[in-house]
Design a protein around this motif. Structure first.
Motif, PDB file in Angstrom:
ATOM      1  N   ALA A  31       0.829  -1.204   0.000  1.00 30.94           N
ATOM      2  CA  ALA A  31       0.000   0.000   0.000  1.00 30.94           C
ATOM      3  C   ALA A  31       0.865   1.256   0.000  1.00 30.94           C
ATOM      4  O   ALA A  31       0.582   2.213  -0.731  1.00 30.94           O
ATOM      5  N   LEU A  32       1.931   1.255   0.776  1.00 31.90           N
ATOM      6  CA  LEU A  32       2.827   2.408   0.814  1.00 31.90           C
ATOM      7  C   LEU A  32       3.483   2.636  -0.542  1.00 31.90           C
ATOM      8  O   LEU A  32       3.497   3.761  -1.057  1.00 31.90           O
ATOM      9  N   MET A  34       2.555   1.587  -3.591  1.00 35.85           N
ATOM     10  CA  MET A  34       1.590   1.989  -4.623  1.00 35.85           C
ATOM     11  C   MET A  34       1.168   3.447  -4.458  1.00 35.85           C
ATOM     12  O   MET A  34       1.081   4.190  -5.437  1.00 35.85           O
ATOM     13  N   CYS A  35       0.910   3.853  -3.238  1.00 34.89           N
ATOM     14  CA  CYS A  35       0.471   5.233  -3.014  1.00 34.89           C
ATOM     15  C   CYS A  35       1.585   6.240  -3.281  1.00 34.89           C
ATOM     16  O   CYS A  35       1.331   7.300  -3.839  1.00 34.89           O
ATOM     17  N   VAL A  36       2.816   5.906  -2.890  1.00 38.82           N
ATOM     18  CA  VAL A  36       3.934   6.821  -3.158  1.00 38.82           C
ATOM     19  C   VAL A  36       4.143   6.967  -4.664  1.00 38.82           C
ATOM     20  O   VAL A  36       4.357   8.069  -5.169  1.00 38.82           O
ATOM     21  N   ALA A  38       1.848   6.567  -6.957  1.00 39.12           N
ATOM     22  CA  ALA A  38       0.710   7.318  -7.482  1.00 39.12           C
ATOM     23  C   ALA A  38       0.831   8.805  -7.178  1.00 39.12           C
ATOM     24  O   ALA A  38       0.503   9.646  -8.018  1.00 39.12           O
ATOM     25  N   ILE A  39       1.331   9.142  -6.004  1.00 37.46           N
ATOM     26  CA  ILE A  39       1.495  10.555  -5.637  1.00 37.46           C
ATOM     27  C   ILE A  39       2.577  11.208  -6.484  1.00 37.46           C
ATOM     28  O   ILE A  39       2.439  12.343  -6.926  1.00 37.46           O
ATOM     29  N   ASN A  44      -0.492  11.412 -13.353  1.00 32.13           N
ATOM     30  CA  ASN A  44      -1.633  11.706 -12.491  1.00 32.13           C
ATOM     31  C   ASN A  44      -1.626  13.205 -12.231  1.00 32.13           C
ATOM     32  O   ASN A  44      -0.726  13.919 -12.638  1.00 32.13           O
ATOM     33  N   VAL A  56       2.776  12.145   1.672  1.00 34.15           N
ATOM     34  CA  VAL A  56       3.428  10.865   1.970  1.00 34.15           C
ATOM     35  C   VAL A  56       3.576  10.692   3.479  1.00 34.15           C
ATOM     36  O   VAL A  56       3.356   9.595   4.010  1.00 34.15           O
ATOM     37  N   LEU A  59       0.295   9.676   4.779  1.00 37.84           N
ATOM     38  CA  LEU A  59       0.042   8.286   4.408  1.00 37.84           C
ATOM     39  C   LEU A  59       0.760   7.329   5.356  1.00 37.84           C
ATOM     40  O   LEU A  59       0.169   6.356   5.835  1.00 37.84           O
TER      41      LEU A  59
END
Length: 97
Positions: A31-32, A34-36, A38-39, A44, A56, A59
């Motif tokens: 999860a970390l 993927m989100c990093v 994506a950010i 995006n 971050v 998150l």
């Protein structure tokens, strides 16, 4: 591991099995990552200015609050492996693994 081993590394709660703890760490780390990604992806709508690190940090705080009670949230094997090796060499035995 001895009572002092928790000073150097994170260990699962006593009621949590190793498979559950491993799955929790894999899920949290995934999860970390993927989100990093994506950010930070410019395709995006990336955060403007210096807001990305704040997002971050938020998150990471949310992941620690959500999953921290189970395993202590190492989230990074490199953060947790070296202290375990040093504890093993220091006499705590193979219990630290």
């Amino acid at each position: 591991a001895g009572a002092t081993a928790g000073i150097f590394s994170t260990f699962p709660a006593p009621h949590v099995g190793m498979l559950h703890a491993f799955g929790d760490e894999v899920l949290t780390t995934a999860a970390l990552v993927m989100c990093v990604f994506a950010i930070g992806d410019n395709k995006n709508i990336a955060p403007k200015g210096n807001v990305g690190p704040v997002i971050v940090g938020g998150l990471v705080a949310l992941l620690i609050l959500g999953f921290g009670g189970i395993t202590g949230v190492a989230m990074n094997p490199a953060r947790d492996l070296a202290p375990r090796v040093m504890m093993w060499l220091g006499g705590w035995g193979t219990e630290v693994f």
